[in-house]
Design a protein around this motif. Structure first.
Motif, PDB file in Angstrom:
ATOM      1  N   MET A 143       0.849  -1.177   0.000  1.00  0.00           N
ATOM      2  CA  MET A 143       0.000   0.000   0.000  1.00  0.00           C
ATOM      3  C   MET A 143       0.890   1.235   0.000  1.00  0.00           C
ATOM      4  O   MET A 143       1.749   1.396   0.852  1.00  0.00           O
ATOM      5  N   PRO A 144       0.699   2.142  -0.970  1.00  0.00           N
ATOM      6  CA  PRO A 144       1.515   3.356  -1.008  1.00  0.00           C
ATOM      7  C   PRO A 144       1.134   4.304   0.124  1.00  0.00           C
ATOM      8  O   PRO A 144       0.049   4.215   0.687  1.00  0.00           O
ATOM      9  N   THR A 145       2.045   5.220   0.405  1.00  0.00           N
ATOM     10  CA  THR A 145       1.829   6.203   1.461  1.00  0.00           C
ATOM     11  C   THR A 145       1.927   7.598   0.876  1.00  0.00           C
ATOM     12  O   THR A 145       2.799   7.876   0.064  1.00  0.00           O
ATOM     13  N   ALA A 146       1.034   8.475   1.294  1.00  0.00           N
ATOM     14  CA  ALA A 146       1.088   9.882   0.900  1.00  0.00           C
ATOM     15  C   ALA A 146       1.433  10.707   2.129  1.00  0.00           C
ATOM     16  O   ALA A 146       0.860  10.506   3.190  1.00  0.00           O
ATOM     17  N   LEU A 147       2.380  11.617   1.984  1.00  0.00           N
ATOM     18  CA  LEU A 147       2.739  12.557   3.043  1.00  0.00           C
ATOM     19  C   LEU A 147       2.013  13.859   2.749  1.00  0.00           C
ATOM     20  O   LEU A 147       2.225  14.475   1.707  1.00  0.00           O
ATOM     21  N   ILE A 148       1.140  14.258   3.662  1.00  0.00           N
ATOM     22  CA  ILE A 148       0.360  15.484   3.482  1.00  0.00           C
ATOM     23  C   ILE A 148       0.893  16.528   4.447  1.00  0.00           C
ATOM     24  O   ILE A 148       0.774  16.384   5.659  1.00  0.00           O
ATOM     25  N   THR A 149       1.512  17.580   3.889  1.00  0.00           N
ATOM     26  CA  THR A 149       1.984  18.674   4.734  1.00  0.00           C
ATOM     27  C   THR A 149       0.821  19.627   4.968  1.00  0.00           C
ATOM     28  O   THR A 149       0.007  19.856   4.083  1.00  0.00           O
ATOM     29  N   GLY A 150       0.733  20.170   6.153  1.00  0.00           N
ATOM     30  CA  GLY A 150      -0.402  21.025   6.485  1.00  0.00           C
ATOM     31  C   GLY A 150      -1.703  20.233   6.478  1.00  0.00           C
ATOM     32  O   GLY A 150      -2.751  20.741   6.125  1.00  0.00           O
ATOM     33  N   GLY A 151      -1.618  18.970   6.877  1.00  0.00           N
ATOM     34  CA  GLY A 151      -2.759  18.072   6.759  1.00  0.00           C
ATOM     35  C   GLY A 151      -3.769  18.134   7.877  1.00  0.00           C
ATOM     36  O   GLY A 151      -4.720  17.362   7.877  1.00  0.00           O
ATOM     37  N   ALA A 152      -3.613  19.033   8.811  1.00  0.00           N
ATOM     38  CA  ALA A 152      -4.523  19.073   9.954  1.00  0.00           C
ATOM     39  C   ALA A 152      -5.765  19.916   9.703  1.00  0.00           C
ATOM     40  O   ALA A 152      -6.772  19.748  10.372  1.00  0.00           O
ATOM     41  N   THR A 153      -5.696  20.838   8.730  1.00  0.00           N
ATOM     42  CA  THR A 153      -6.836  21.724   8.480  1.00  0.00           C
ATOM     43  C   THR A 153      -6.973  21.972   6.984  1.00  0.00           C
ATOM     44  O   THR A 153      -6.077  21.670   6.197  1.00  0.00           O
ATOM     45  N   GLY A 154      -8.082  22.536   6.592  1.00  0.00           N
ATOM     46  CA  GLY A 154      -8.301  23.031   5.236  1.00  0.00           C
ATOM     47  C   GLY A 154      -8.091  22.006   4.140  1.00  0.00           C
ATOM     48  O   GLY A 154      -8.570  20.872   4.201  1.00  0.00           O
ATOM     49  N   ILE A 155      -7.350  22.402   3.103  1.00  0.00           N
ATOM     50  CA  ILE A 155      -7.104  21.558   1.937  1.00  0.00           C
ATOM     51  C   ILE A 155      -6.364  20.294   2.342  1.00  0.00           C
ATOM     52  O   ILE A 155      -6.694  19.190   1.892  1.00  0.00           O
ATOM     53  N   GLY A 156      -5.358  20.434   3.190  1.00  0.00           N
ATOM     54  CA  GLY A 156      -4.605  19.264   3.634  1.00  0.00           C
ATOM     55  C   GLY A 156      -5.500  18.255   4.327  1.00  0.00           C
ATOM     56  O   GLY A 156      -5.431  17.053   4.078  1.00  0.00           O
ATOM     57  N   ARG A 157      -6.367  18.729   5.201  1.00  0.00           N
ATOM     58  CA  ARG A 157      -7.276  17.839   5.930  1.00  0.00           C
ATOM     59  C   ARG A 157      -8.233  17.132   4.968  1.00  0.00           C
ATOM     60  O   ARG A 157      -8.509  15.943   5.111  1.00  0.00           O
ATOM     61  N   ALA A 158      -8.753  17.860   3.973  1.00  0.00           N
ATOM     62  CA  ALA A 158      -9.637  17.242   2.982  1.00  0.00           C
ATOM     63  C   ALA A 158      -8.898  16.144   2.213  1.00  0.00           C
ATOM     64  O   ALA A 158      -9.453  15.089   1.911  1.00  0.00           O
ATOM     65  N   THR A 159      -7.612  16.378   1.923  1.00  0.00           N
ATOM     66  CA  THR A 159      -6.805  15.378   1.230  1.00  0.00           C
ATOM     67  C   THR A 159      -6.577  14.157   2.112  1.00  0.00           C
ATOM     68  O   THR A 159      -6.661  13.017   1.650  1.00  0.00           O
ATOM     69  N   VAL A 160      -6.319  14.388   3.402  1.00  0.00           N
ATOM     70  CA  VAL A 160      -6.127  13.291   4.356  1.00  0.00           C
ATOM     71  C   VAL A 160      -7.372  12.415   4.420  1.00  0.00           C
ATOM     72  O   VAL A 160      -7.292  11.189   4.504  1.00  0.00           O
ATOM     73  N   LYS A 161      -8.538  13.024   4.363  1.00  0.00           N
ATOM     74  CA  LYS A 161      -9.784  12.263   4.409  1.00  0.00           C
ATOM     75  C   LYS A 161     -10.023  11.482   3.119  1.00  0.00           C
ATOM     76  O   LYS A 161     -10.607  10.403   3.134  1.00  0.00           O
ATOM     77  N   LEU A 162      -9.579  12.018   1.990  1.00  0.00           N
ATOM     78  CA  LEU A 162      -9.859  11.422   0.686  1.00  0.00           C
ATOM     79  C   LEU A 162      -8.947  10.249   0.337  1.00  0.00           C
ATOM     80  O   LEU A 162      -9.405   9.230  -0.185  1.00  0.00           O
ATOM     81  N   LEU A 163      -7.669  10.368   0.603  1.00  0.00           N
ATOM     82  CA  LEU A 163      -6.712   9.372   0.115  1.00  0.00           C
ATOM     83  C   LEU A 163      -6.883   7.965   0.687  1.00  0.00           C
ATOM     84  O   LEU A 163      -6.709   6.992  -0.062  1.00  0.00           O
ATOM     85  N   PRO A 164      -7.227   7.770   1.957  1.00  0.00           N
ATOM     86  CA  PRO A 164      -7.412   6.392   2.435  1.00  0.00           C
ATOM     87  C   PRO A 164      -8.484   5.625   1.660  1.00  0.00           C
ATOM     88  O   PRO A 164      -8.342   4.425   1.426  1.00  0.00           O
TER      89      PRO A 164
END
Length: 122
Positions: A1-22
């Motif tokens: 399973m690949p891994t994505a590193l999301i910088t600024g992932g706690a809020t806003g765009i980063g958080r939306a990306t964190v929710k989407l990728l799994p």
């Protein structure tokens, strides 16, 4: 399973990306500046298959954007955008998710500017 590193992932765009990728089969590693926000966001440790995507230049009403740009500035930004609106965090997250997807396998890193065409002359 690949891994994505999301910088600024706690809020806003980063958080939306964190929710989407799994949902797309990725483990997610998250970085950010606010420890409390990061604790809420949660993350998994990265594996040896990491892609880094930075979404910059986005015109999205994130908490950071709202703190730094007064409403009059947001109105001015909207008026110069062909879509006459700010983008949603989810829209920018979709661009990052595409870059993390196998279909974009030849792209090894990318700095995306998801701004809805802000500043384009028509």
């Amino acid at each position: 399973m690949p891994t994505a590193l999301i910088t600024g992932g706690a809020t806003g765009i980063g958080r939306a990306t964190v929710k989407l990728l799994p949902a797309r089969g990725y483990q997610v590693a998250v970085t950010g500046q606010n420890p409390d926000s990061l604790a809420r966001a949660g993350s998994e440790l990265p594996s040896d298959d990491v892609l880094v995507v930075r979404s910059g230049g986005a015109c999205s009403p994130t908490p950071t954007y709202k703190r730094g740009v007064p409403e009059s500035g947001r109105d001015a930004r909207r008026s110069k955008n062909p879509f006459e609106r700010l983008g949603a965090s989810q829209e920018v997250a979709e661009a990052a998710a595409f870059l993390a997807f196998n279909a974009a396998g030849y792209i090894t890193s990318q700095d995306t500017t998801a701004d809805g065409g802000y500043g384009l002359s028509v």
